[in-house]
Design a protein around this motif. Structure first.
Motif, PDB file in Angstrom:
ATOM      1  N   CYS A  93     -15.340  -0.833  -9.761  1.00 30.06           N
ATOM      2  CA  CYS A  93     -13.943  -1.167 -10.042  1.00 30.06           C
ATOM      3  C   CYS A  93     -13.018  -0.577  -8.973  1.00 30.06           C
ATOM      4  N   ALA A  94     -13.261   0.667  -8.571  1.00 30.96           N
ATOM      5  CA  ALA A  94     -12.427   1.295  -7.552  1.00 30.96           C
ATOM      6  C   ALA A  94     -12.623   0.615  -6.199  1.00 30.96           C
ATOM      7  N   GLY A  95     -13.839   0.241  -5.875  1.00 30.33           N
ATOM      8  CA  GLY A  95     -14.092  -0.422  -4.598  1.00 30.33           C
ATOM      9  C   GLY A  95     -13.430  -1.785  -4.506  1.00 30.33           C
ATOM     10  N   LEU A  96     -13.543  -2.569  -5.571  1.00 28.65           N
ATOM     11  CA  LEU A  96     -12.899  -3.887  -5.577  1.00 28.65           C
ATOM     12  C   LEU A  96     -11.372  -3.759  -5.547  1.00 28.65           C
ATOM     13  N   SER A  97     -10.854  -2.765  -6.250  1.00 33.00           N
ATOM     14  CA  SER A  97      -9.403  -2.550  -6.260  1.00 33.00           C
ATOM     15  C   SER A  97      -8.911  -2.077  -4.898  1.00 33.00           C
ATOM     16  N   ALA A  98      -9.695  -1.234  -4.236  1.00 35.15           N
ATOM     17  CA  ALA A  98      -9.314  -0.769  -2.896  1.00 35.15           C
ATOM     18  C   ALA A  98      -9.333  -1.930  -1.907  1.00 35.15           C
ATOM     19  N   ALA A  99     -10.319  -2.804  -2.027  1.00 33.27           N
ATOM     20  CA  ALA A  99     -10.375  -3.973  -1.142  1.00 33.27           C
ATOM     21  C   ALA A  99      -9.168  -4.881  -1.372  1.00 33.27           C
ATOM     22  N   ALA A 100      -8.783  -5.063  -2.625  1.00 37.16           N
ATOM     23  CA  ALA A 100      -7.603  -5.882  -2.923  1.00 37.16           C
ATOM     24  C   ALA A 100      -6.339  -5.222  -2.367  1.00 37.16           C
ATOM     25  N   GLY A 101      -6.244  -3.889  -2.476  1.00 34.19           N
ATOM     26  CA  GLY A 101      -5.098  -3.182  -1.907  1.00 34.19           C
ATOM     27  C   GLY A 101      -5.059  -3.291  -0.394  1.00 34.19           C
ATOM     28  N   LEU A 102      -6.216  -3.279   0.245  1.00 40.83           N
ATOM     29  CA  LEU A 102      -6.275  -3.439   1.700  1.00 40.83           C
ATOM     30  C   LEU A 102      -5.836  -4.835   2.115  1.00 40.83           C
ATOM     31  N   VAL A 103      -6.312  -5.845   1.379  1.00 48.98           N
ATOM     32  CA  VAL A 103      -5.945  -7.232   1.696  1.00 48.98           C
ATOM     33  C   VAL A 103      -4.445  -7.451   1.525  1.00 48.98           C
ATOM     34  N   LEU A 104      -3.856  -6.845   0.516  1.00 49.05           N
ATOM     35  CA  LEU A 104      -2.411  -6.973   0.323  1.00 49.05           C
ATOM     36  C   LEU A 104      -1.615  -6.074   1.261  1.00 49.05           C
ATOM     37  N   GLY A 105      -2.187  -4.910   1.630  1.00 49.45           N
ATOM     38  CA  GLY A 105      -1.453  -3.939   2.437  1.00 49.45           C
ATOM     39  C   GLY A 105      -1.311  -4.306   3.898  1.00 49.45           C
ATOM     40  N   VAL A 106      -2.327  -4.971   4.464  1.00 46.81           N
ATOM     41  CA  VAL A 106      -2.265  -5.308   5.890  1.00 46.81           C
ATOM     42  C   VAL A 106      -1.131  -6.288   6.191  1.00 46.81           C
ATOM     43  N   PRO A 107      -0.997  -7.410   5.495  1.00 48.52           N
ATOM     44  CA  PRO A 107       0.132  -8.299   5.793  1.00 48.52           C
ATOM     45  C   PRO A 107       1.496  -7.655   5.494  1.00 48.52           C
ATOM     46  N   LEU A 108       1.546  -6.849   4.421  1.00 49.72           N
ATOM     47  CA  LEU A 108       2.803  -6.191   4.085  1.00 49.72           C
ATOM     48  C   LEU A 108       3.169  -5.150   5.140  1.00 49.72           C
ATOM     49  N   ALA A 109       2.174  -4.456   5.681  1.00 54.25           N
ATOM     50  CA  ALA A 109       2.436  -3.491   6.753  1.00 54.25           C
ATOM     51  C   ALA A 109       2.916  -4.197   8.012  1.00 54.25           C
ATOM     52  N   TRP A 110       2.389  -5.358   8.285  1.00 58.61           N
ATOM     53  CA  TRP A 110       2.829  -6.124   9.455  1.00 58.61           C
ATOM     54  C   TRP A 110       4.264  -6.624   9.272  1.00 58.61           C
ATOM     55  N   MET A 111       4.576  -7.089   8.046  1.00 62.89           N
ATOM     56  CA  MET A 111       5.926  -7.602   7.784  1.00 62.89           C
ATOM     57  C   MET A 111       6.971  -6.495   7.813  1.00 62.89           C
ATOM     58  N   THR A 112       6.636  -5.313   7.311  1.00 63.49           N
ATOM     59  CA  THR A 112       7.608  -4.224   7.246  1.00 63.49           C
ATOM     60  C   THR A 112       7.531  -3.272   8.445  1.00 63.49           C
ATOM     61  N   SER A 113       6.576  -3.501   9.333  1.00 56.12           N
ATOM     62  CA  SER A 113       6.371  -2.651  10.517  1.00 56.12           C
ATOM     63  C   SER A 113       6.117  -1.192  10.131  1.00 56.12           C
ATOM     64  N   SER A 114       5.428  -1.002   9.036  1.00 58.83           N
ATOM     65  CA  SER A 114       5.104   0.346   8.566  1.00 58.83           C
ATOM     66  C   SER A 114       3.624   0.414   8.219  1.00 58.83           C
ATOM     67  N   ILE A 115       2.875   1.161   9.015  1.00 57.64           N
ATOM     68  CA  ILE A 115       1.436   1.268   8.797  1.00 57.64           C
ATOM     69  C   ILE A 115       1.112   2.033   7.509  1.00 57.64           C
ATOM     70  N   ALA A 116       2.072   2.784   7.002  1.00 54.86           N
ATOM     71  CA  ALA A 116       1.862   3.563   5.779  1.00 54.86           C
ATOM     72  C   ALA A 116       1.704   2.677   4.546  1.00 54.86           C
ATOM     73  N   MET A 117       2.053   1.412   4.663  1.00 58.27           N
ATOM     74  CA  MET A 117       1.892   0.490   3.525  1.00 58.27           C
ATOM     75  C   MET A 117       0.427   0.289   3.161  1.00 58.27           C
ATOM     76  N   VAL A 118      -0.449   0.325   4.153  1.00 58.91           N
ATOM     77  CA  VAL A 118      -1.866   0.050   3.896  1.00 58.91           C
ATOM     78  C   VAL A 118      -2.478   1.105   2.964  1.00 58.91           C
ATOM     79  N   PRO A 119      -2.445   2.404   3.318  1.00 60.68           N
ATOM     80  CA  PRO A 119      -3.038   3.375   2.387  1.00 60.68           C
ATOM     81  C   PRO A 119      -2.278   3.485   1.068  1.00 60.68           C
ATOM     82  N   THR A 120      -0.969   3.247   1.112  1.00 62.96           N
ATOM     83  CA  THR A 120      -0.188   3.293  -0.125  1.00 62.96           C
ATOM     84  C   THR A 120      -0.654   2.222  -1.100  1.00 62.96           C
ATOM     85  N   LEU A 121      -0.834   1.001  -0.616  1.00 59.70           N
ATOM     86  CA  LEU A 121      -1.276  -0.078  -1.501  1.00 59.70           C
ATOM     87  C   LEU A 121      -2.744   0.078  -1.897  1.00 59.70           C
ATOM     88  N   ILE A 122      -3.554   0.707  -1.051  1.00 60.80           N
ATOM     89  CA  ILE A 122      -4.937   0.964  -1.433  1.00 60.80           C
ATOM     90  C   ILE A 122      -4.981   1.932  -2.611  1.00 60.80           C
TER      91      ILE A 122
END
Length: 142
Positions: free
Chosen positions: A42-71
């Motif tokens: 469950c944690a692995g699948l949730s982390a993968a989903a957070g990574l998939v959502l965090g990368v585009p959001l980090a690109w849109m907001t120009s903040s790399i901190a979005m990736v670990p935050t969403l993970i």
């Protein structure tokens, strides 16, 4: 002297334990009804989903901190929601139900992958026969 009320922890004559607790080999529940293996899945699948959502959001907001935050947020939400859903699904079923269910779904959808995910399950639908019927005589009426 063996009485009518023997202790369940007594040994038999050959030295073997005659009584074993019913839940000796079950995995303990760790968090929200999940065992350790289920929690990792469950944690692995949730982390993968957070990574998939965090990368585009980090690109849109120009903040790399979005990736670990969403993970981390995805793991927290995934364990909370996934634990409740899995607990509800597993209620009243055997301990290995979840793993057999996952194997069955993989065997139906991806037969080539099923060999690597824990062996092959019987997925045939239809009538089965034991082949113990009397053979019909040839050339004559039965």
């Amino acid at each position: 002297m063996a009485g009518a009320f023997e202790s369940p922890r007594e040994t038999s004559r050959d030295g073997l334990v005659t009584f074993l607790p019913h839940r000796l080999n079950r995995q303990p529940v760790v968090v929200r009804g999940l065992t350790a293996d289920e929690l990792w899945i469950c944690a692995g699948l949730s982390a993968a989903a957070g990574l998939v959502l965090g990368v585009p959001l980090a690109w849109m907001t120009s903040s790399i901190a979005m990736v670990p935050t969403l993970i981390v947020a995805g793991i927290g939400i995934g364990v909370f929601v996934g634990g409740g859903l899995l607990r509800r699904m597993k209620r009243g079923r055997p301990d290995t139900w979840l793993y057999r269910q996952l194997q069955w779904r993989v065997a139906l959808r991806y037969p080539a992958l099923a060999v690597h995910v824990g062996g092959q399950l019987v997925t045939r639908a239809g009538c089965w026969s034991t082949r113990r019927q009397r053979p019909r005589p040839r050339g004559g009426t039965p």
